[in-house]
Structures are given as C-alpha cells and as structure tokens.
Design a protein around this motif. Structure first.
Motif, mmCIF file in Angstrom:
data_model
loop_
_atom_site.group_PDB
_atom_site.id
_atom_site.type_symbol
_atom_site.label_atom_id
_atom_site.label_comp_id
_atom_site.label_asym_id
_atom_site.label_seq_id
_atom_site.Cartn_x
_atom_site.Cartn_y
_atom_site.Cartn_z
ATOM 1 N N ALA A 31 -12.411 4.343 5.790
ATOM 2 C CA ALA A 31 -12.754 2.920 5.806
ATOM 3 C C ALA A 31 -12.494 2.278 4.442
ATOM 4 O O ALA A 31 -11.957 1.158 4.360
ATOM 5 N N VAL A 32 -12.843 2.968 3.367
ATOM 6 C CA VAL A 32 -12.612 2.422 2.023
ATOM 7 C C VAL A 32 -11.121 2.323 1.746
ATOM 8 O O VAL A 32 -10.637 1.328 1.175
ATOM 9 N N VAL A 33 -10.343 3.331 2.151
ATOM 10 C CA VAL A 33 -8.889 3.287 1.960
ATOM 11 C C VAL A 33 -8.291 2.117 2.739
ATOM 12 O O VAL A 33 -7.440 1.378 2.228
ATOM 13 N N ALA A 34 -8.741 1.921 3.985
ATOM 14 C CA ALA A 34 -8.238 0.803 4.790
ATOM 15 C C ALA A 34 -8.594 -0.537 4.145
ATOM 16 O O ALA A 34 -7.766 -1.467 4.111
ATOM 17 N N LEU A 35 -9.811 -0.658 3.619
ATOM 18 C CA LEU A 35 -10.226 -1.887 2.950
ATOM 19 C C LEU A 35 -9.361 -2.151 1.711
ATOM 20 O O LEU A 35 -8.919 -3.280 1.482
ATOM 21 N N ILE A 36 -9.086 -1.119 0.937
ATOM 22 C CA ILE A 36 -8.246 -1.275 -0.258
ATOM 23 C C ILE A 36 -6.824 -1.668 0.150
ATOM 24 O O ILE A 36 -6.179 -2.498 -0.514
ATOM 25 N N GLU A 37 -6.336 -1.092 1.231
ATOM 26 C CA GLU A 37 -4.991 -1.444 1.709
ATOM 27 C C GLU A 37 -4.916 -2.926 2.090
ATOM 28 O O GLU A 37 -3.952 -3.625 1.772
ATOM 29 N N VAL A 38 -5.936 -3.408 2.790
ATOM 30 C CA VAL A 38 -5.958 -4.815 3.193
ATOM 31 C C VAL A 38 -6.027 -5.714 1.963
ATOM 32 O O VAL A 38 -5.310 -6.729 1.873
ATOM 33 N N ILE A 39 -6.865 -5.365 0.999
ATOM 34 C CA ILE A 39 -6.984 -6.159 -0.224
ATOM 35 C C ILE A 39 -5.689 -6.088 -1.025
ATOM 36 O O ILE A 39 -5.230 -7.083 -1.594
ATOM 37 N N GLY A 40 -5.075 -4.911 -1.053
ATOM 38 C CA GLY A 40 -3.892 -4.711 -1.865
ATOM 39 C C GLY A 40 -2.624 -5.310 -1.300
ATOM 40 O O GLY A 40 -1.611 -5.394 -1.997
ATOM 41 N N LEU A 41 -2.615 -5.744 -0.059
ATOM 42 C CA LEU A 41 -1.408 -6.314 0.542
ATOM 43 C C LEU A 41 -0.934 -7.567 -0.198
ATOM 44 O O LEU A 41 0.247 -7.807 -0.339
ATOM 45 N N GLY A 42 -1.857 -8.306 -0.663
ATOM 46 C CA GLY A 42 -1.481 -9.546 -1.336
ATOM 47 C C GLY A 42 -1.338 -9.389 -2.835
ATOM 48 O O GLY A 42 -0.899 -10.307 -3.508
ATOM 49 N N HIS A 43 -1.686 -8.269 -3.399
ATOM 50 C CA HIS A 43 -1.652 -8.103 -4.849
ATOM 51 C C HIS A 43 -0.571 -7.108 -5.256
ATOM 52 O O HIS A 43 0.334 -6.813 -4.478
ATOM 53 N N LEU B 254 -5.505 2.812 -6.381
ATOM 54 C CA LEU B 254 -6.729 2.324 -5.746
ATOM 55 C C LEU B 254 -7.054 3.094 -4.461
ATOM 56 O O LEU B 254 -8.213 3.364 -4.170
ATOM 57 N N ALA B 255 -6.041 3.457 -3.691
ATOM 58 C CA ALA B 255 -6.272 4.200 -2.450
ATOM 59 C C ALA B 255 -6.642 5.654 -2.751
ATOM 60 O O ALA B 255 -7.387 6.286 -1.992
ATOM 61 N N GLY B 256 -6.159 6.204 -3.835
ATOM 62 C CA GLY B 256 -6.446 7.592 -4.175
ATOM 63 C C GLY B 256 -7.857 7.822 -4.667
ATOM 64 O O GLY B 256 -8.407 8.918 -4.515
ATOM 65 N N ALA B 257 -8.483 6.831 -5.265
ATOM 66 C CA ALA B 257 -9.833 6.988 -5.815
ATOM 67 C C ALA B 257 -10.872 7.351 -4.748
ATOM 68 O O ALA B 257 -11.623 8.318 -4.915
ATOM 69 N N PRO B 258 -10.952 6.630 -3.619
ATOM 70 C CA PRO B 258 -11.952 7.013 -2.612
ATOM 71 C C PRO B 258 -11.631 8.362 -1.957
ATOM 72 O O PRO B 258 -12.537 9.108 -1.594
ATOM 73 N N VAL B 259 -10.342 8.670 -1.816
ATOM 74 C CA VAL B 259 -9.973 9.962 -1.234
ATOM 75 C C VAL B 259 -10.437 11.078 -2.155
ATOM 76 O O VAL B 259 -10.996 12.087 -1.718
#
Length: 175
Positions: A20-32, A40-45
């Motif tokens: 869920a955290v990776v998916a949230l970061i992906e959604v936030i990161g799409l525009g940045h 950012l995706a590797g940190a929660p993993v």
C-alpha cells in the motif's frame, strides 16, 4: 497489554502495508521527479523486509516458561527415572499390605508379566499356564502370581511381603 508481551505482527499485514505504501508513493511520484521514485519506493520495501526479519528472529528465540511444573511432557531422563522410582516404591509398598492390596495392584502386573515372558496365555490354556507357573515359581509363590487366585475383599490376610515379591521378580527376570 503489559510491557513484557511482545507485539506480534502478521506477515500479511506487513506485506500488505508495504504494498500500500509503495502504491501510494507511485501515485504521488507520477507527477514529480521520476529519478527519486525508485528510492522512495524502495524505502517502505526495505522497512517491510526489516520487520519481517525481526519477526522471524524473534520467533526463533526460545521463550522462558512461567512454571516448568505445568509442562505436559516430562523433563527428560532424570524426571522419567524419578517417576519410575516413585511408582516402583509405591508398588513395593503394596507387598507389605493386605492380600486385597496385593490382589488389586501386584497380582495383575505379575500375572501379565508372566504371560508375556512365558508365552502362555491364561485365556487360551489355563492348565498349561498353571503348570508352567508352578514349575517356575513353585507352589507357594505361584499362588501369589496366579490370576485365578484373587481375593479382592480379603483385608485381614497379610500379603507375602517384599521378600516374596523380590523372589517372584528374580524368577521372572531369569526366564
């Protein structure tokens, strides 16, 4: 919940939370910036893997027992030997009691041991068993082993004593 109780986290909760955290970061990161997205995706993993490893290590540690007397299994050979010794002492004490004690507690054990050692089954051939018993024990001792000679209500007659029990056991052992 007190402080000494460990918090157990299900692996599925940890993995689901990490996804869920990776998916949230992906959604936030799409525009940045997409360069930072991998970090950012590797940190929660990495955090989820750390929690999973911590959980596995915690489960592998032996837990202290509150009261060893509550265990259903025995505590090894020393405990087994103490239990056997206590039972043997209790059985030997019956040899000095009344005939009813002997007939309730010792005679069934001795008769069964004789059947197993000699191969003669009382139920199959009573006369052969009796003959073999008299040959092995003699008339006097056989009457204390013979399963047909039981008097469960005879509280006044004395049992033959430890000397007779020792001799019966010695003869059984020599078979």
């Amino acid at each position: 919940m007190n402080d000494s109780t460990p918090v157990t986290v299900s692996r599925w909760v940890v993995v689901g939370g990490a996804i869920a955290v990776v998916a949230l970061i992906e959604v936030i990161g799409l525009g940045h910036q997409r360069d930072v997205l991998l970090v950012l995706a590797g940190a929660p993993v990495l955090g989820a893997l750390g929690l999973l490893l911590w959980s596995l290590v915690d489960r592998s540690r032996p837990k202290p027992r509150a009261d060893p007397a509550d265990d259903e299994i025995d505590n090894g050979p020393a405990e087994t030997l103490r239990n056997w010794h206590a039972r043997a002492e209790m059985v030997a004490d019956r040899a000095d009691g009344s005939r009813a004690d002997w007939d309730r507690h010792l005679r069934p054990l001795l008769a069964k041991e004789f059947e197993l050692s000699s191969g003669h089954r009382t139920a199959k051939n009573r006369r052969a068993t009796e003959t073999a018993g008299k040959l092995l024990f003699g008339e006097e001792l056989w009457r204390w082993v013979d399963p047909a000679n039981s008097a469960l209500r005879d509280q006044t007659t004395r049992a033959p004593g430890r000397a007779a029990l020792d001799e019966i056991l010695r003869r059984l052992q020599s078979m």
